[in-house]
Design an enzyme around this catalytic site. Structure first.
Site, PDB file in Angstrom:
ATOM      1  CG  ASP A   1     104.582   4.280  82.842  1.00 45.24           C
ATOM      2  OD1 ASP A   1     105.786   3.995  82.695  1.00 45.24           O
ATOM      3  OD2 ASP A   1     104.064   4.441  83.956  1.00 45.24           O
TER       4      ASP A   1
ATOM      5  CB  THR B   1     103.709  17.749  84.317  1.00 46.89           C
ATOM      6  OG1 THR B   1     104.679  17.157  85.185  1.00 46.89           O
ATOM      7  CG2 THR B   1     104.256  19.038  83.733  1.00 46.89           C
TER       8      THR B   1
ATOM      9  CE1 TYR C   1     115.056   5.345  88.983  1.00 47.16           C
ATOM     10  CE2 TYR C   1     116.441   3.910  90.289  1.00 47.16           C
ATOM     11  CZ  TYR C   1     115.372   4.763  90.200  1.00 47.16           C
ATOM     12  OH  TYR C   1     114.625   5.039  91.298  1.00 47.16           O
TER      13      TYR C   1
ATOM     14  NE  ARG D   1     109.075  11.533  90.820  1.00 47.59           N
ATOM     15  CZ  ARG D   1     108.531  11.098  89.671  1.00 47.59           C
ATOM     16  NH1 ARG D   1     107.415  11.642  89.228  1.00 47.59           N
ATOM     17  NH2 ARG D   1     109.094  10.143  88.966  1.00 47.59           N
TER      18      ARG D   1
END
Lengths: 470, 470, 470, 470
Positions: free
Chosen positions: C234, C206, C391, C178
């Protein structure tokens, strides 16, 4: 048998008081060793002691006096002083304090032969990683294409980085093939390439070949240690608890059985028929049946069966269809070979080993079932769905259980080879890893004992006929 | 030990010639039986002989004289005539020719207690199907909500149709709970409902409870047979080879480790941290690590570890990040409990058994890792991804290996109960099913032996520190 | 709207006769092109015509006049001559007959930024394979560690052999991070490395960064084409039908929901609570709920909810527990942010974009549920099992549906870039691939429309409250 | 076409400025409605308004004026004022404010016909749950054994409790069969049982049968609404975006392709051959190929192929084996039917619809490949592993994507039926659910367009020949 065995007086089936008993003598199976022929072989300290982060505890190393007993079931009531079979024990597997190879001088060869089996790549990976990380060996080669690769292909150098993800891949990255066994050329190839450690991974034919290579190595008095790693998804090798890939195969077979069950359930008078691997033995069929609980009948090579008449398969299936509207049959590929009609050509045809060729019991059974129904219940709905999942089973990566097993198997083999043992196989005996002479493994056979309880359980689980024509 | 053990003269590590040896006497562990207290209990022929399609062969039935030996590893060089531990043997499990219950009079109760474990529903299903199909029992009940269900809930009648697909469902259809152990009320409930066979499925607390119920049943001289079926996904029960659900848990843990590995690999200086079940023992962590081969360090309760300084976890991870750019750590939930700082409240707090409460080693480790990095490498990228897959592991259905195991386990238990044994547990000992007094199981403990080879293999596989502060 | 719409006279809800209607004018969204600034850019014939085995048919190539319409739902009864929103169309994606890059001169850069998402490696793989195989590009580079890699890391040359199995691996082999967005340094890096094609794969941050890079490239009048490939598990990006990895995430979420369901079912008054990804939107929660059918209540950011009082969550769950004995709640991570009490520190804390930090709605809800029960039903059994599978979901490889999607997505992007388009995103619009200006994508938002039918279906499927406090 | 389309002057391939365009008129397809024949049918308010917890928002209900357009791709350069095909629109699916059935008077029948398809049980489950929960219908019946069940079997009452876990089971709990279509008997059965809602789930034959039943119902002027739910794992039905089960089939096909790939890779000159479903169309083969990326050649019915000579399959595979040592071929079952030699008997044989029977292209190809190799490369190693995973694919439960789809499909159907529509099919058109006359569906056909880009992509992905004999 010297046995002080007292039951409670009142009842023969009642509990047994604490009792002492002694067992007849065990025989410890001797293990071939490089020093048997190479008498001036130096003994070196293992490099394990020098691994950073690593402090072997007192009990860490295995000595030649550490043994594991194989025969562990006894009938104390037997008055026979001579047990029916000799009681055997084997040397335990594991790292030795003294090794017989200078790691810097090792040239290890790994070869895979025969059909696919889940875990093949894990065994290769672990041999590479174990030799490299634990013993510091740096020259490790994969021999492509099976035995013929020793004389017809260029060995492929392997290292831990290269093999890193192999345990998650099905098949064998080294490639494999059947046949190509030429003893002279193979041992010449071993000499030519300077291999002094040979790891042969393959089925019973490969093990028999490995015995010959081992004997030729001994005849030539070569400083070469050979170990066999039995690969048989069918689990038909004796002495060891099970062969690698077998658990994965049983796991994958559930998918096929489940599909057959769904197909049968969703039809009117539906039969789901699944052929599973197992030429000489029904272990996969048996275990898959016991695991799945959706199977009505499990046919294996060790138990003859018949189709027609009282107590036959048709009568049994007729009942099941009446009761449940559907049925699932699992058949091992080696089952029923005696009762499938052979054409004259098929009677003549022999496989490489001179045995009659295998006929497709699944296709035959499917056809027989259809004929039977048309004859017995003309016009009534009926469906047979036949599934042969063989390649979808044997091409998958090993599951966790088998991956762990392959890891321990490979490491056991490495420790044995580094210690100078040769002509041996490592494997679990009653849950503990031991070393077994490869000659003994090559002639051993693990069949389903249709007299024992597991088979009885299958029959009780399925309520299937025992086809005894009583 | 009377041992005729001769090595080849030339070399101490060389092969050993075939040698005879004899073992010290074994002790056969006695098994409680209903006839111990109910002396006029009739002996009935088993109905197995009358199952159609079914013809038990001569060796089919197990006799009280059939035993299995438990201690099978020996060091033949030991001159000690008194072995360090007594050699034990157990009665083999399986169908008896004579039974002590009239199937028509049986009222069987099945109860599940404690946390979830893959295979619970399979055990229930197989108890129902086995009692019904093999012995013809028709009154089988599920006791809901764990032990408290004996006195606070209505038993649920079960039959084969009802339980048919349960082995493909995770959890327990009977529902379960912790606590609720009230000895008087439970045994009163057993009497009130007229149960004469009680199958208790649960963890170590449940087994200790079952011992008390068994003793109270004996005190009241009830015609009730009780058997325990140990349920511990952690595999922390001794004597038996493993507990059901364990293999499935190891299999499922691969997903979590794999995800942690991907997260770590995809980040710059990424650490994947996975907490696995295991309060007193690291079996799941250990097996999952050996199966996965993606783990750099495996922390278990049996092996103390420390974070800082030479040979500590941070130093090790620093090296790994430098070498590979990422690392994966697996930690058993019981690891590191001694080194996690406790608040005063946490020091006071005790669990139901009076032990200090468990702290979340995963969350603590995640936080410590972040602090360490910020301190040691301020400003550099670093990521810790922490995964706790506990509920996703324990709630799945059993895999094929465990389904088969649960099937044999349940059938073993049934055969023992029908034969009149009580206060026992059935389970595999060195690969063969035996009966073990429940008192013995309740106090047994299966820890990872950090001195033995499997642990050594983990360390060689991961090259992780042994945290010995040497 | 010019519409000739006649219903049958008898009934307003009855069928409608065949009717003609015409739609208001559509606007075709213009697309940035290298030729907008580089006016003397040569137009080259595509090498696709020269691929052996390959004979493009007449309709194979896409022309600038090929368009796809985005707005396809209409209410014909609307008398409004000015539709509420403008009707838009986009250029279709696909190979062009004329390209603007000499393949031999291409230096392509691929970068992945932000969190993991299933399919990342597939997109990378397909960009490499597509550029190499279809256009003959030979210089393709991976930029490691996200945007910062343009100025702080060495690009990694990629070729088809290297990326061959990547579509079966989770995460991103290129590694990601990030932040690190430094516009000047990034565009300097692009110039320094001589990249003329830039493929940015990342989330909304991004994409906003990519817009700036695109604008800076235009400002500097570089011969560099940039395309964005939106990565958001998402599914919160607008205009396109869905983002890659989303279907895989929904699939994997089933495991977590299923485990929560089993835990809840197996307990007395058991609640299974699953937190799923989705900060600004509940698409994963919604789709996972509709797919699973085991969920009793689905909480998403787009729909406020409350705990106490009439129509609140507690009342609803109380009912469910009374009816079924258990309940499953799925909560998107962005839900309930307004009603979770914040400490003063949390009120101050802002994330990188200046928004209030996210609080863990799952942990909060678990705690609130326990407090509620203890207060309302003291002494009664109650269990909440909370699962956060984040995760384990996002680190898996793409499933077949997403792998195919990533393949087509990457190929669409390549064709657009080779044709000279820049500052665009490719993606499916109503099932067909189109090109969309990246500025438009960067500001678009795909939220769950709680007024529409899918949300209504969720509520009808779960019968959950709408929390409207009516 | 009225189009104001301006390109930038400089270059034909350059970007296009924002442009307005208008489309030719659309035709709204009319939908049969009960009121067409039963003119005095009362209009009732939907009970949805009265569901507790549920507050339909203003836009919630769908009106007959809500439409969705089907044709959405346009070539703006086309000067043709008459588009090649008529532009069509359809009524949107969803709940109506006015319904035509009193829920208390509904007797709904659900029937499944033909072969298995993932999602069948989900559709059944959702019809039951939706009718019950949303509309309060209490009499819902499953018709066993397919169409014949209307006159030969007893309907099975269904309720939400009963169908609860069905969406996790493969197959159809209702059972299914082929044939048995007797129009008179079926409609008599519908009348006899008093069914007024009929949900027919089945393939193209079933849809054609449903058209006849619908017409007979209209002829008899029955107060019976009929809807069809197309079930074709092959995805060969037109107009709708895709059929249910298709995505699951593509997902499962990956396993078979992966196994074939492993088998091929692990052999010397290994060919993996997989036959996938698809009699008239290669959608599964195509999608599975694009998803898997391990396939070298994909053969489908829509694209003729040949074996020998320049540009033929053998030449292609020869090249691949030389390059990679292995190759994977996927073949749809309908491919190559024209070039497989037929025996005289096979030439005569027709299936139920009078078409020539299908020959097993997989077995034929396997045999041809072996013959070719023996002829071309005698003595060289070669292996073909042939996998037919059909039953293992179609018998699995629907994955999450398909489960969600089946849910929305069933709910759409229910809303349409309750609203009085009949003789229709619901399904997604460009991603939005619409209602389509069943006659239109029954004659529609969804073939792979070998001229379009998806097929082109396959060829570019595999570099396989286009078999054009150019």
């Amino acid at each position: 048998m010297d046995f002080d065995f007292t039951t409670t007086a009142s009842s023969s089936s009642a509990s047994v008081a604490a009792a002492n008993f002694t067992l007849p003598p065990f025989i410890l199976t001797p293990l071939p060793h490089l020093a048997d022929h190479l008498t001036d072989l130096p003994a070196l300290p293992t490099p394990i002691d020098r691994i950073p982060f690593y402090h072997p505890s007192p009990g860490f190393y295995i000595a030649p006096s550490d043994v594991i007993v194989r025969h562990i079931l006894f009938d104390l009531s037997s008055s026979d002083s001579t047990p029916s079979s000799r009681l055997l024990a084997y040397h335990r597997a594991g790292p030795r304090q003294t090794i017989r190879f200078d790691p810097a001088a090792v040239r290890a060869a790994i070869v895979t032969c025969g059909g696919l089996c889940p875990g093949l790549n894990t065994v290769i990976r672990e041999l590479v990683v174990g030799l490299w990380e634990i013993y510091g060996v740096r020259r490790i080669f994969g021999v492509p294409s099976g035995y013929r690769g020793f004389y017809s292909a260029e060995p492929v150098p392997l290292d831990p980085k290269m093999v890193d993800g192999w345990h998650k891949r099905g098949g064998t990255v080294l490639t494999t093939s059947r046949g190509g066994f030429n003893l002279e050329k193979i041992v010449d190839g071993i000499e030519k390439h300077g291999f002094n450690q040979v790891y042969c991974i393959g089925g019973d034919g490969t093990m028999r070949g490995a015995v010959k290579i081992f004997e030729e190595i001994q005849r030539r008095k070569l400083y070469v240690s050979l170990t066999g790693i039995p690969k048989t998804v069918d689990n038909d090798i004796g002495i060891i608890d099970r062969s690698f890939g077998f658990q994965t195969a049983v796991e994958m077979a559930q998918q096929a059985i489940s599909a057959a069950h769904v197909e049968a359930e969703s039809a009117v008078n539906g039969i789901g028929l699944v052929k599973l691997m197992g030429r000489s033995t029904g272990h996969i069929a048996l275990h898959a049946t016991l695991s799945s609980r959706d199977v009505d009948c499990c046919l294996i090579p060790e138990n003859d069966f018949y189709l027609e008449g009282k107590g036959g398969l048709f009568e049994f299936l007729d009942q099941r269809l009446k009761q449940n509207g559907h049925a699932v049959v699992v058949v091992a590929e080696g089952a029923g070979q005696d009762i499938i009609p052979r054409t004259d050509a098929q009677k003549e045809e022999k496989d490489e080993s001179g045995n009659p060729v295998f006929l497709d019991v699944g296709a035959w059974l499917k056809s027989e079932l259809k004929n039977w129904w048309e004859h017995e219940h003309p016009g009534e709905l009926f469906t047979v769905k036949y599934i042969d999942p063989t390649y979808m089973i044997r091409a998958v990566p090993a599951n966790a259980t088998d991956n762990l097993y392959c890891t321990l198997l490979a490491h056991s083999a490495i420790h044995g080879v580094m210690a100078g043992y040769t002509g041996f196989v490592s494997g679990p005996i009653n849950g503990n890893y031991g070393y077994i002479p490869i000659q003994e493994i090559a002639v051993s056979k693990n069949l389903v004992d249709t007299k024992d309880h597991k088979w009885a359980w299958v029959r009780s689980v399925t309520n299937q006929p025992d086809f005894l024509r009583i």
